[in-house]
Design a protein around this motif. Structure first.
Motif, PDB file in Angstrom:
ATOM      1  N   THR A 161      -9.957 -27.711 -18.717  1.00  0.00           N
ATOM      2  CA  THR A 161     -10.746 -26.874 -17.821  1.00  0.00           C
ATOM      3  C   THR A 161      -9.892 -26.429 -16.640  1.00  0.00           C
ATOM      4  OG1 THR A 161     -12.733 -28.116 -18.416  1.00  0.00           O
ATOM      5  CG2 THR A 161     -12.835 -26.780 -16.414  1.00  0.00           C
ATOM      6  N   SER A 162      -9.816 -25.131 -16.425  1.00  0.00           N
ATOM      7  CA  SER A 162      -9.034 -24.544 -15.330  1.00  0.00           C
ATOM      8  C   SER A 162      -7.605 -25.083 -15.287  1.00  0.00           C
ATOM      9  CB  SER A 162      -9.720 -24.805 -13.985  1.00  0.00           C
ATOM     10  OG  SER A 162     -11.022 -24.260 -13.974  1.00  0.00           O
ATOM     11  N   PRO A 163      -6.826 -24.893 -16.347  1.00  0.00           N
ATOM     12  CA  PRO A 163      -5.448 -25.404 -16.348  1.00  0.00           C
ATOM     13  C   PRO A 163      -4.574 -24.635 -15.368  1.00  0.00           C
ATOM     14  CG  PRO A 163      -5.805 -23.962 -18.238  1.00  0.00           C
ATOM     15  CD  PRO A 163      -7.148 -24.132 -17.574  1.00  0.00           C
ATOM     16  N   THR A 164      -3.619 -25.325 -14.762  1.00  0.00           N
ATOM     17  CA  THR A 164      -2.667 -24.668 -13.880  1.00  0.00           C
ATOM     18  C   THR A 164      -1.596 -23.960 -14.719  1.00  0.00           C
ATOM     19  OG1 THR A 164      -1.217 -26.603 -13.782  1.00  0.00           O
ATOM     20  CG2 THR A 164      -3.000 -26.466 -12.158  1.00  0.00           C
ATOM     21  N   LEU A 165      -0.909 -23.009 -14.095  1.00  0.00           N
ATOM     22  CA  LEU A 165       0.163 -22.297 -14.790  1.00  0.00           C
ATOM     23  C   LEU A 165       1.265 -23.262 -15.195  1.00  0.00           C
ATOM     24  CD1 LEU A 165       1.372 -19.585 -15.722  1.00  0.00           C
ATOM     25  CD2 LEU A 165       2.404 -19.364 -13.446  1.00  0.00           C
ATOM     26  N   PHE A 166       1.552 -24.230 -14.349  1.00  0.00           N
ATOM     27  CA  PHE A 166       2.588 -25.223 -14.671  1.00  0.00           C
ATOM     28  C   PHE A 166       2.220 -26.012 -15.925  1.00  0.00           C
ATOM     29  CE2 PHE A 166       4.237 -29.607 -14.254  1.00  0.00           C
ATOM     30  CZ  PHE A 166       5.595 -29.331 -14.333  1.00  0.00           C
ATOM     31  N   LEU A 167       0.968 -26.443 -16.011  1.00  0.00           N
ATOM     32  CA  LEU A 167       0.533 -27.193 -17.188  1.00  0.00           C
ATOM     33  C   LEU A 167       0.647 -26.342 -18.447  1.00  0.00           C
ATOM     34  CD1 LEU A 167      -0.837 -29.644 -18.568  1.00  0.00           C
ATOM     35  CD2 LEU A 167      -3.034 -28.562 -18.060  1.00  0.00           C
ATOM     36  N   LEU A 168       0.209 -25.092 -18.384  1.00  0.00           N
ATOM     37  CA  LEU A 168       0.251 -24.207 -19.547  1.00  0.00           C
ATOM     38  C   LEU A 168       1.677 -24.027 -20.051  1.00  0.00           C
ATOM     39  CD1 LEU A 168      -2.231 -21.475 -18.286  1.00  0.00           C
ATOM     40  CD2 LEU A 168      -2.656 -23.081 -20.155  1.00  0.00           C
ATOM     41  N   VAL A 169       2.583 -23.742 -19.116  1.00  0.00           N
ATOM     42  CA  VAL A 169       3.968 -23.494 -19.512  1.00  0.00           C
ATOM     43  C   VAL A 169       4.628 -24.779 -19.986  1.00  0.00           C
ATOM     44  CG1 VAL A 169       6.239 -22.746 -18.679  1.00  0.00           C
ATOM     45  CG2 VAL A 169       4.182 -21.507 -17.979  1.00  0.00           C
ATOM     46  N   PHE A 170       4.380 -25.878 -19.296  1.00  0.00           N
ATOM     47  CA  PHE A 170       4.976 -27.163 -19.684  1.00  0.00           C
ATOM     48  C   PHE A 170       4.545 -27.557 -21.092  1.00  0.00           C
ATOM     49  CE2 PHE A 170       5.032 -31.793 -19.949  1.00  0.00           C
ATOM     50  CZ  PHE A 170       6.310 -32.081 -19.502  1.00  0.00           C
ATOM     51  N   ALA A 216      15.752 -23.599 -24.768  1.00  0.00           N
ATOM     52  CA  ALA A 216      14.556 -23.977 -24.014  1.00  0.00           C
ATOM     53  C   ALA A 216      14.155 -22.870 -23.041  1.00  0.00           C
ATOM     54  CB  ALA A 216      14.792 -25.287 -23.264  1.00  0.00           C
ATOM     55  N   THR A 217      15.129 -22.136 -22.526  1.00  0.00           N
ATOM     56  CA  THR A 217      14.833 -21.035 -21.615  1.00  0.00           C
ATOM     57  C   THR A 217      14.027 -19.956 -22.318  1.00  0.00           C
ATOM     58  OG1 THR A 217      16.947 -21.473 -20.527  1.00  0.00           O
ATOM     59  CG2 THR A 217      15.845 -19.409 -19.980  1.00  0.00           C
ATOM     60  N   ALA A 218      14.344 -19.697 -23.580  1.00  0.00           N
ATOM     61  CA  ALA A 218      13.580 -18.721 -24.359  1.00  0.00           C
ATOM     62  C   ALA A 218      12.141 -19.193 -24.547  1.00  0.00           C
ATOM     63  CB  ALA A 218      14.247 -18.497 -25.717  1.00  0.00           C
ATOM     64  N   SER A 219      11.964 -20.473 -24.838  1.00  0.00           N
ATOM     65  CA  SER A 219      10.624 -21.034 -24.978  1.00  0.00           C
ATOM     66  C   SER A 219       9.851 -20.924 -23.671  1.00  0.00           C
ATOM     67  CB  SER A 219      10.708 -22.505 -25.412  1.00  0.00           C
ATOM     68  OG  SER A 219       9.433 -23.099 -25.453  1.00  0.00           O
ATOM     69  N   LEU A 220      10.511 -21.223 -22.567  1.00  0.00           N
ATOM     70  CA  LEU A 220       9.866 -21.133 -21.264  1.00  0.00           C
ATOM     71  C   LEU A 220       9.424 -19.701 -20.973  1.00  0.00           C
ATOM     72  CD1 LEU A 220      11.102 -22.935 -18.062  1.00  0.00           C
ATOM     73  CD2 LEU A 220      10.270 -20.597 -17.951  1.00  0.00           C
ATOM     74  N   ALA A 221      10.289 -18.729 -21.272  1.00  0.00           N
ATOM     75  CA  ALA A 221       9.951 -17.320 -21.039  1.00  0.00           C
ATOM     76  C   ALA A 221       8.762 -16.896 -21.893  1.00  0.00           C
ATOM     77  CB  ALA A 221      11.165 -16.438 -21.326  1.00  0.00           C
ATOM     78  N   GLY A 222       8.752 -17.315 -23.151  1.00  0.00           N
ATOM     79  CA  GLY A 222       7.649 -16.960 -24.033  1.00  0.00           C
ATOM     80  C   GLY A 222       6.334 -17.590 -23.609  1.00  0.00           C
ATOM     81  N   ALA A 223       6.375 -18.877 -23.248  1.00  0.00           N
ATOM     82  CA  ALA A 223       5.162 -19.568 -22.815  1.00  0.00           C
ATOM     83  C   ALA A 223       4.628 -18.971 -21.512  1.00  0.00           C
ATOM     84  CB  ALA A 223       5.446 -21.061 -22.637  1.00  0.00           C
ATOM     85  N   LEU A 224       5.531 -18.655 -20.586  1.00  0.00           N
ATOM     86  CA  LEU A 224       5.120 -18.065 -19.314  1.00  0.00           C
ATOM     87  C   LEU A 224       4.490 -16.695 -19.532  1.00  0.00           C
ATOM     88  CD1 LEU A 224       5.076 -18.227 -16.224  1.00  0.00           C
ATOM     89  CD2 LEU A 224       7.374 -17.222 -16.217  1.00  0.00           C
ATOM     90  N   THR A 225       5.106 -15.883 -20.373  1.00  0.00           N
ATOM     91  CA  THR A 225       4.554 -14.556 -20.679  1.00  0.00           C
ATOM     92  C   THR A 225       3.175 -14.670 -21.297  1.00  0.00           C
ATOM     93  OG1 THR A 225       6.763 -13.623 -21.008  1.00  0.00           O
ATOM     94  CG2 THR A 225       4.920 -12.462 -22.040  1.00  0.00           C
ATOM     95  N   CYS A 226       3.027 -15.581 -22.252  1.00  0.00           N
ATOM     96  CA  CYS A 226       1.741 -15.783 -22.904  1.00  0.00           C
ATOM     97  C   CYS A 226       0.674 -16.215 -21.906  1.00  0.00           C
ATOM     98  CB  CYS A 226       1.890 -16.813 -24.023  1.00  0.00           C
ATOM     99  SG  CYS A 226       0.364 -17.199 -24.916  1.00  0.00           S
ATOM    100  N   ALA A 227       1.016 -17.169 -21.047  1.00  0.00           N
ATOM    101  CA  ALA A 227       0.045 -17.669 -20.071  1.00  0.00           C
ATOM    102  C   ALA A 227      -0.382 -16.588 -19.085  1.00  0.00           C
ATOM    103  CB  ALA A 227       0.646 -18.867 -19.325  1.00  0.00           C
ATOM    104  N   LEU A 228       0.566 -15.777 -18.631  1.00  0.00           N
ATOM    105  CA  LEU A 228       0.263 -14.745 -17.636  1.00  0.00           C
ATOM    106  C   LEU A 228      -0.539 -13.586 -18.227  1.00  0.00           C
ATOM    107  CD1 LEU A 228       3.648 -14.579 -15.675  1.00  0.00           C
ATOM    108  CD2 LEU A 228       1.488 -15.604 -14.924  1.00  0.00           C
ATOM    109  N   LEU A 229      -0.322 -13.296 -19.508  1.00  0.00           N
ATOM    110  CA  LEU A 229      -1.019 -12.169 -20.145  1.00  0.00           C
ATOM    111  C   LEU A 229      -2.334 -12.576 -20.793  1.00  0.00           C
ATOM    112  CD1 LEU A 229       1.937 -10.283 -21.919  1.00  0.00           C
ATOM    113  CD2 LEU A 229       0.776  -9.672 -19.790  1.00  0.00           C
ATOM    114  N   TRP A 230      -2.663 -13.868 -20.780  1.00  0.00           N
ATOM    115  CA  TRP A 230      -3.813 -14.378 -21.537  1.00  0.00           C
ATOM    116  C   TRP A 230      -5.103 -13.637 -21.198  1.00  0.00           C
ATOM    117  CZ3 TRP A 230      -3.360 -17.695 -25.538  1.00  0.00           C
ATOM    118  CH2 TRP A 230      -4.535 -18.236 -26.066  1.00  0.00           C
ATOM    119  N   TYR A 231      -5.412 -13.503 -19.924  1.00  0.00           N
ATOM    120  CA  TYR A 231      -6.646 -12.821 -19.533  1.00  0.00           C
ATOM    121  C   TYR A 231      -6.476 -11.307 -19.383  1.00  0.00           C
ATOM    122  CZ  TYR A 231      -8.752 -17.403 -18.901  1.00  0.00           C
ATOM    123  OH  TYR A 231      -9.247 -18.655 -19.121  1.00  0.00           O
ATOM    124  N   PRO A 232      -5.393 -10.812 -18.766  1.00  0.00           N
ATOM    125  CA  PRO A 232      -5.259  -9.350 -18.642  1.00  0.00           C
ATOM    126  C   PRO A 232      -5.159  -8.623 -19.984  1.00  0.00           C
ATOM    127  CG  PRO A 232      -3.757 -10.478 -17.147  1.00  0.00           C
ATOM    128  CD  PRO A 232      -4.317 -11.524 -18.050  1.00  0.00           C
TER     129      PRO A 232
END
Length: 210
Positions: free
Chosen positions: A121-130, A160-176
Motif C-alpha cells: 500500500t502506497s509504496p515509495t519510489l525507492f521501494l519500487l526501484v529496489f 545493474a545500472t540498466a536494471s535500475l534505469a528500467g525499474a525507475l522508468t517503469c515506476a515513474l510511468l506507471w500512473y501517467p
C-alpha cells in the motif's frame, strides 16, 4: 493485465533459464548442474523479492509453473545437438548470452515493480526501484556465485545500472502512461542499454582505472 503479466513472466523465465544453462555448459557441468543453474537464475530473483516483501511462501513454491518451465528449458539447452550448436561457436554463444540476459533482466525488473505495486500500500519510489532491481539481478548473482564467477553485475556492461534505469522508468510511468506501457518501456530501455553497452564496451569506472 493478468495475461500480459503471465507472458512477461514466462519470457523472463525462459530467457534467464537459457542464461543459467549456458553458464553451466561453459563450466562443463553435468545435466543436473545445468538444470539447477538454469532454475536458480530464473526464479532466484523472484524468491528474494517475495521474502523482502513478506510474501511467503514465495510465488515459485505456490505455483511451480515457472520453475518447471525453467527446468525444461535448461534440459533442452543440454541436448547434444543444442550444445554443439552453441558451444562450438563463441560468437554465437556470446550473442545469445547477451540477448537472453538482457531480455530476462528487463522482464524481471519491471515484474518486480508490478509485484510491489500490487502487494504494498502506497509504496515509495525507492521501494519500487529496489524491488525491481533485486528481482532483475538476484537470479544472475546466485548463478554466478554457484558457478564460482565474479557476479556479472559488478564487472560487465552496466548490468545493474540498466536494471535500475528500467525499474525507475517503469515506476515513474506507471500512473501517467498506464501499467502496460510502463512495463514495456522499462523492458525496452533495459535491452537497449545492455545492447549499446555491449556494442560500445561501456563499463562503469573501475578501481584500478582511478
Amino acid at each position: 493485465m493478468d495475461t500480459f503479466i503471465l507472458i512477461i513472466n514466462l519470457v523472463g523465465t525462459v530467457a534467464f533459464a537459457v542464461s543459467g544453462a549456458l553458464t553451466g555448459l561453459r563450466k562443463n557441468m553435468d545435466v543436473f548442474g545445468v538444470c539447477i543453474l538454469g532454475l536458480t537464475t530464473a526464479v532466484g530473483g523472484g524468491v528474494i523479492r517475495d521474502v523482502i516483501l513478506g510474501l511467503t511462501p514465495p510465488a515459485t513454491f505456490r505455483d511451480p509453473t515457472c520453475a518447471a518451465l525453467a527446468l525444461v528449458t535448461s534440459a533442452i539447452i543440454f541436448l547434444p545437438q543444442i550444445r554443439r550448436l552453441l558451444m562450438h561457436n563463441p560468437d554465437r554463444y556470446n550473442l545469445l548470452m547477451l540477448w537472453m540476459d538482457s531480455l530476462g533482466l528487463g522482464a524481471f525488473s519491471v515484474v518486480g515493480v508490478q509485484i510491489a505495486y500490487q502487494h504494498v500500500t502506497s509504496p515509495t519510489l525507492f521501494l519500487l526501484v529496489f524491488v525491481g532491481v533485486v528481482t532483475g539481478v538476484g537470479g544472475g548473482v546466485l548463478r554466478d556465485l554457484m558457478a564460482c564467477d565474479m557476479p556479472y553485475i559488478f564487472v560487465r556492461h552496466v548490468y545493474a545500472t540498466a536494471s535500475l534505469a528500467g525499474a525507475l522508468t517503469c515506476a515513474l510511468l506507471w500512473y501517467p502512461a498506464g501499467s502496460v506501457a510502463a512495463m514495456l518501456a522499462g523492458i525496452a530501455l533495459v535491452v537497449v542499454i545492455r545492447c549499446l553497452s555491449a556494442h560500445f564496451r561501456w563499463n562503469l569506472p573501475r578501481a584500478k582505472e582511478l
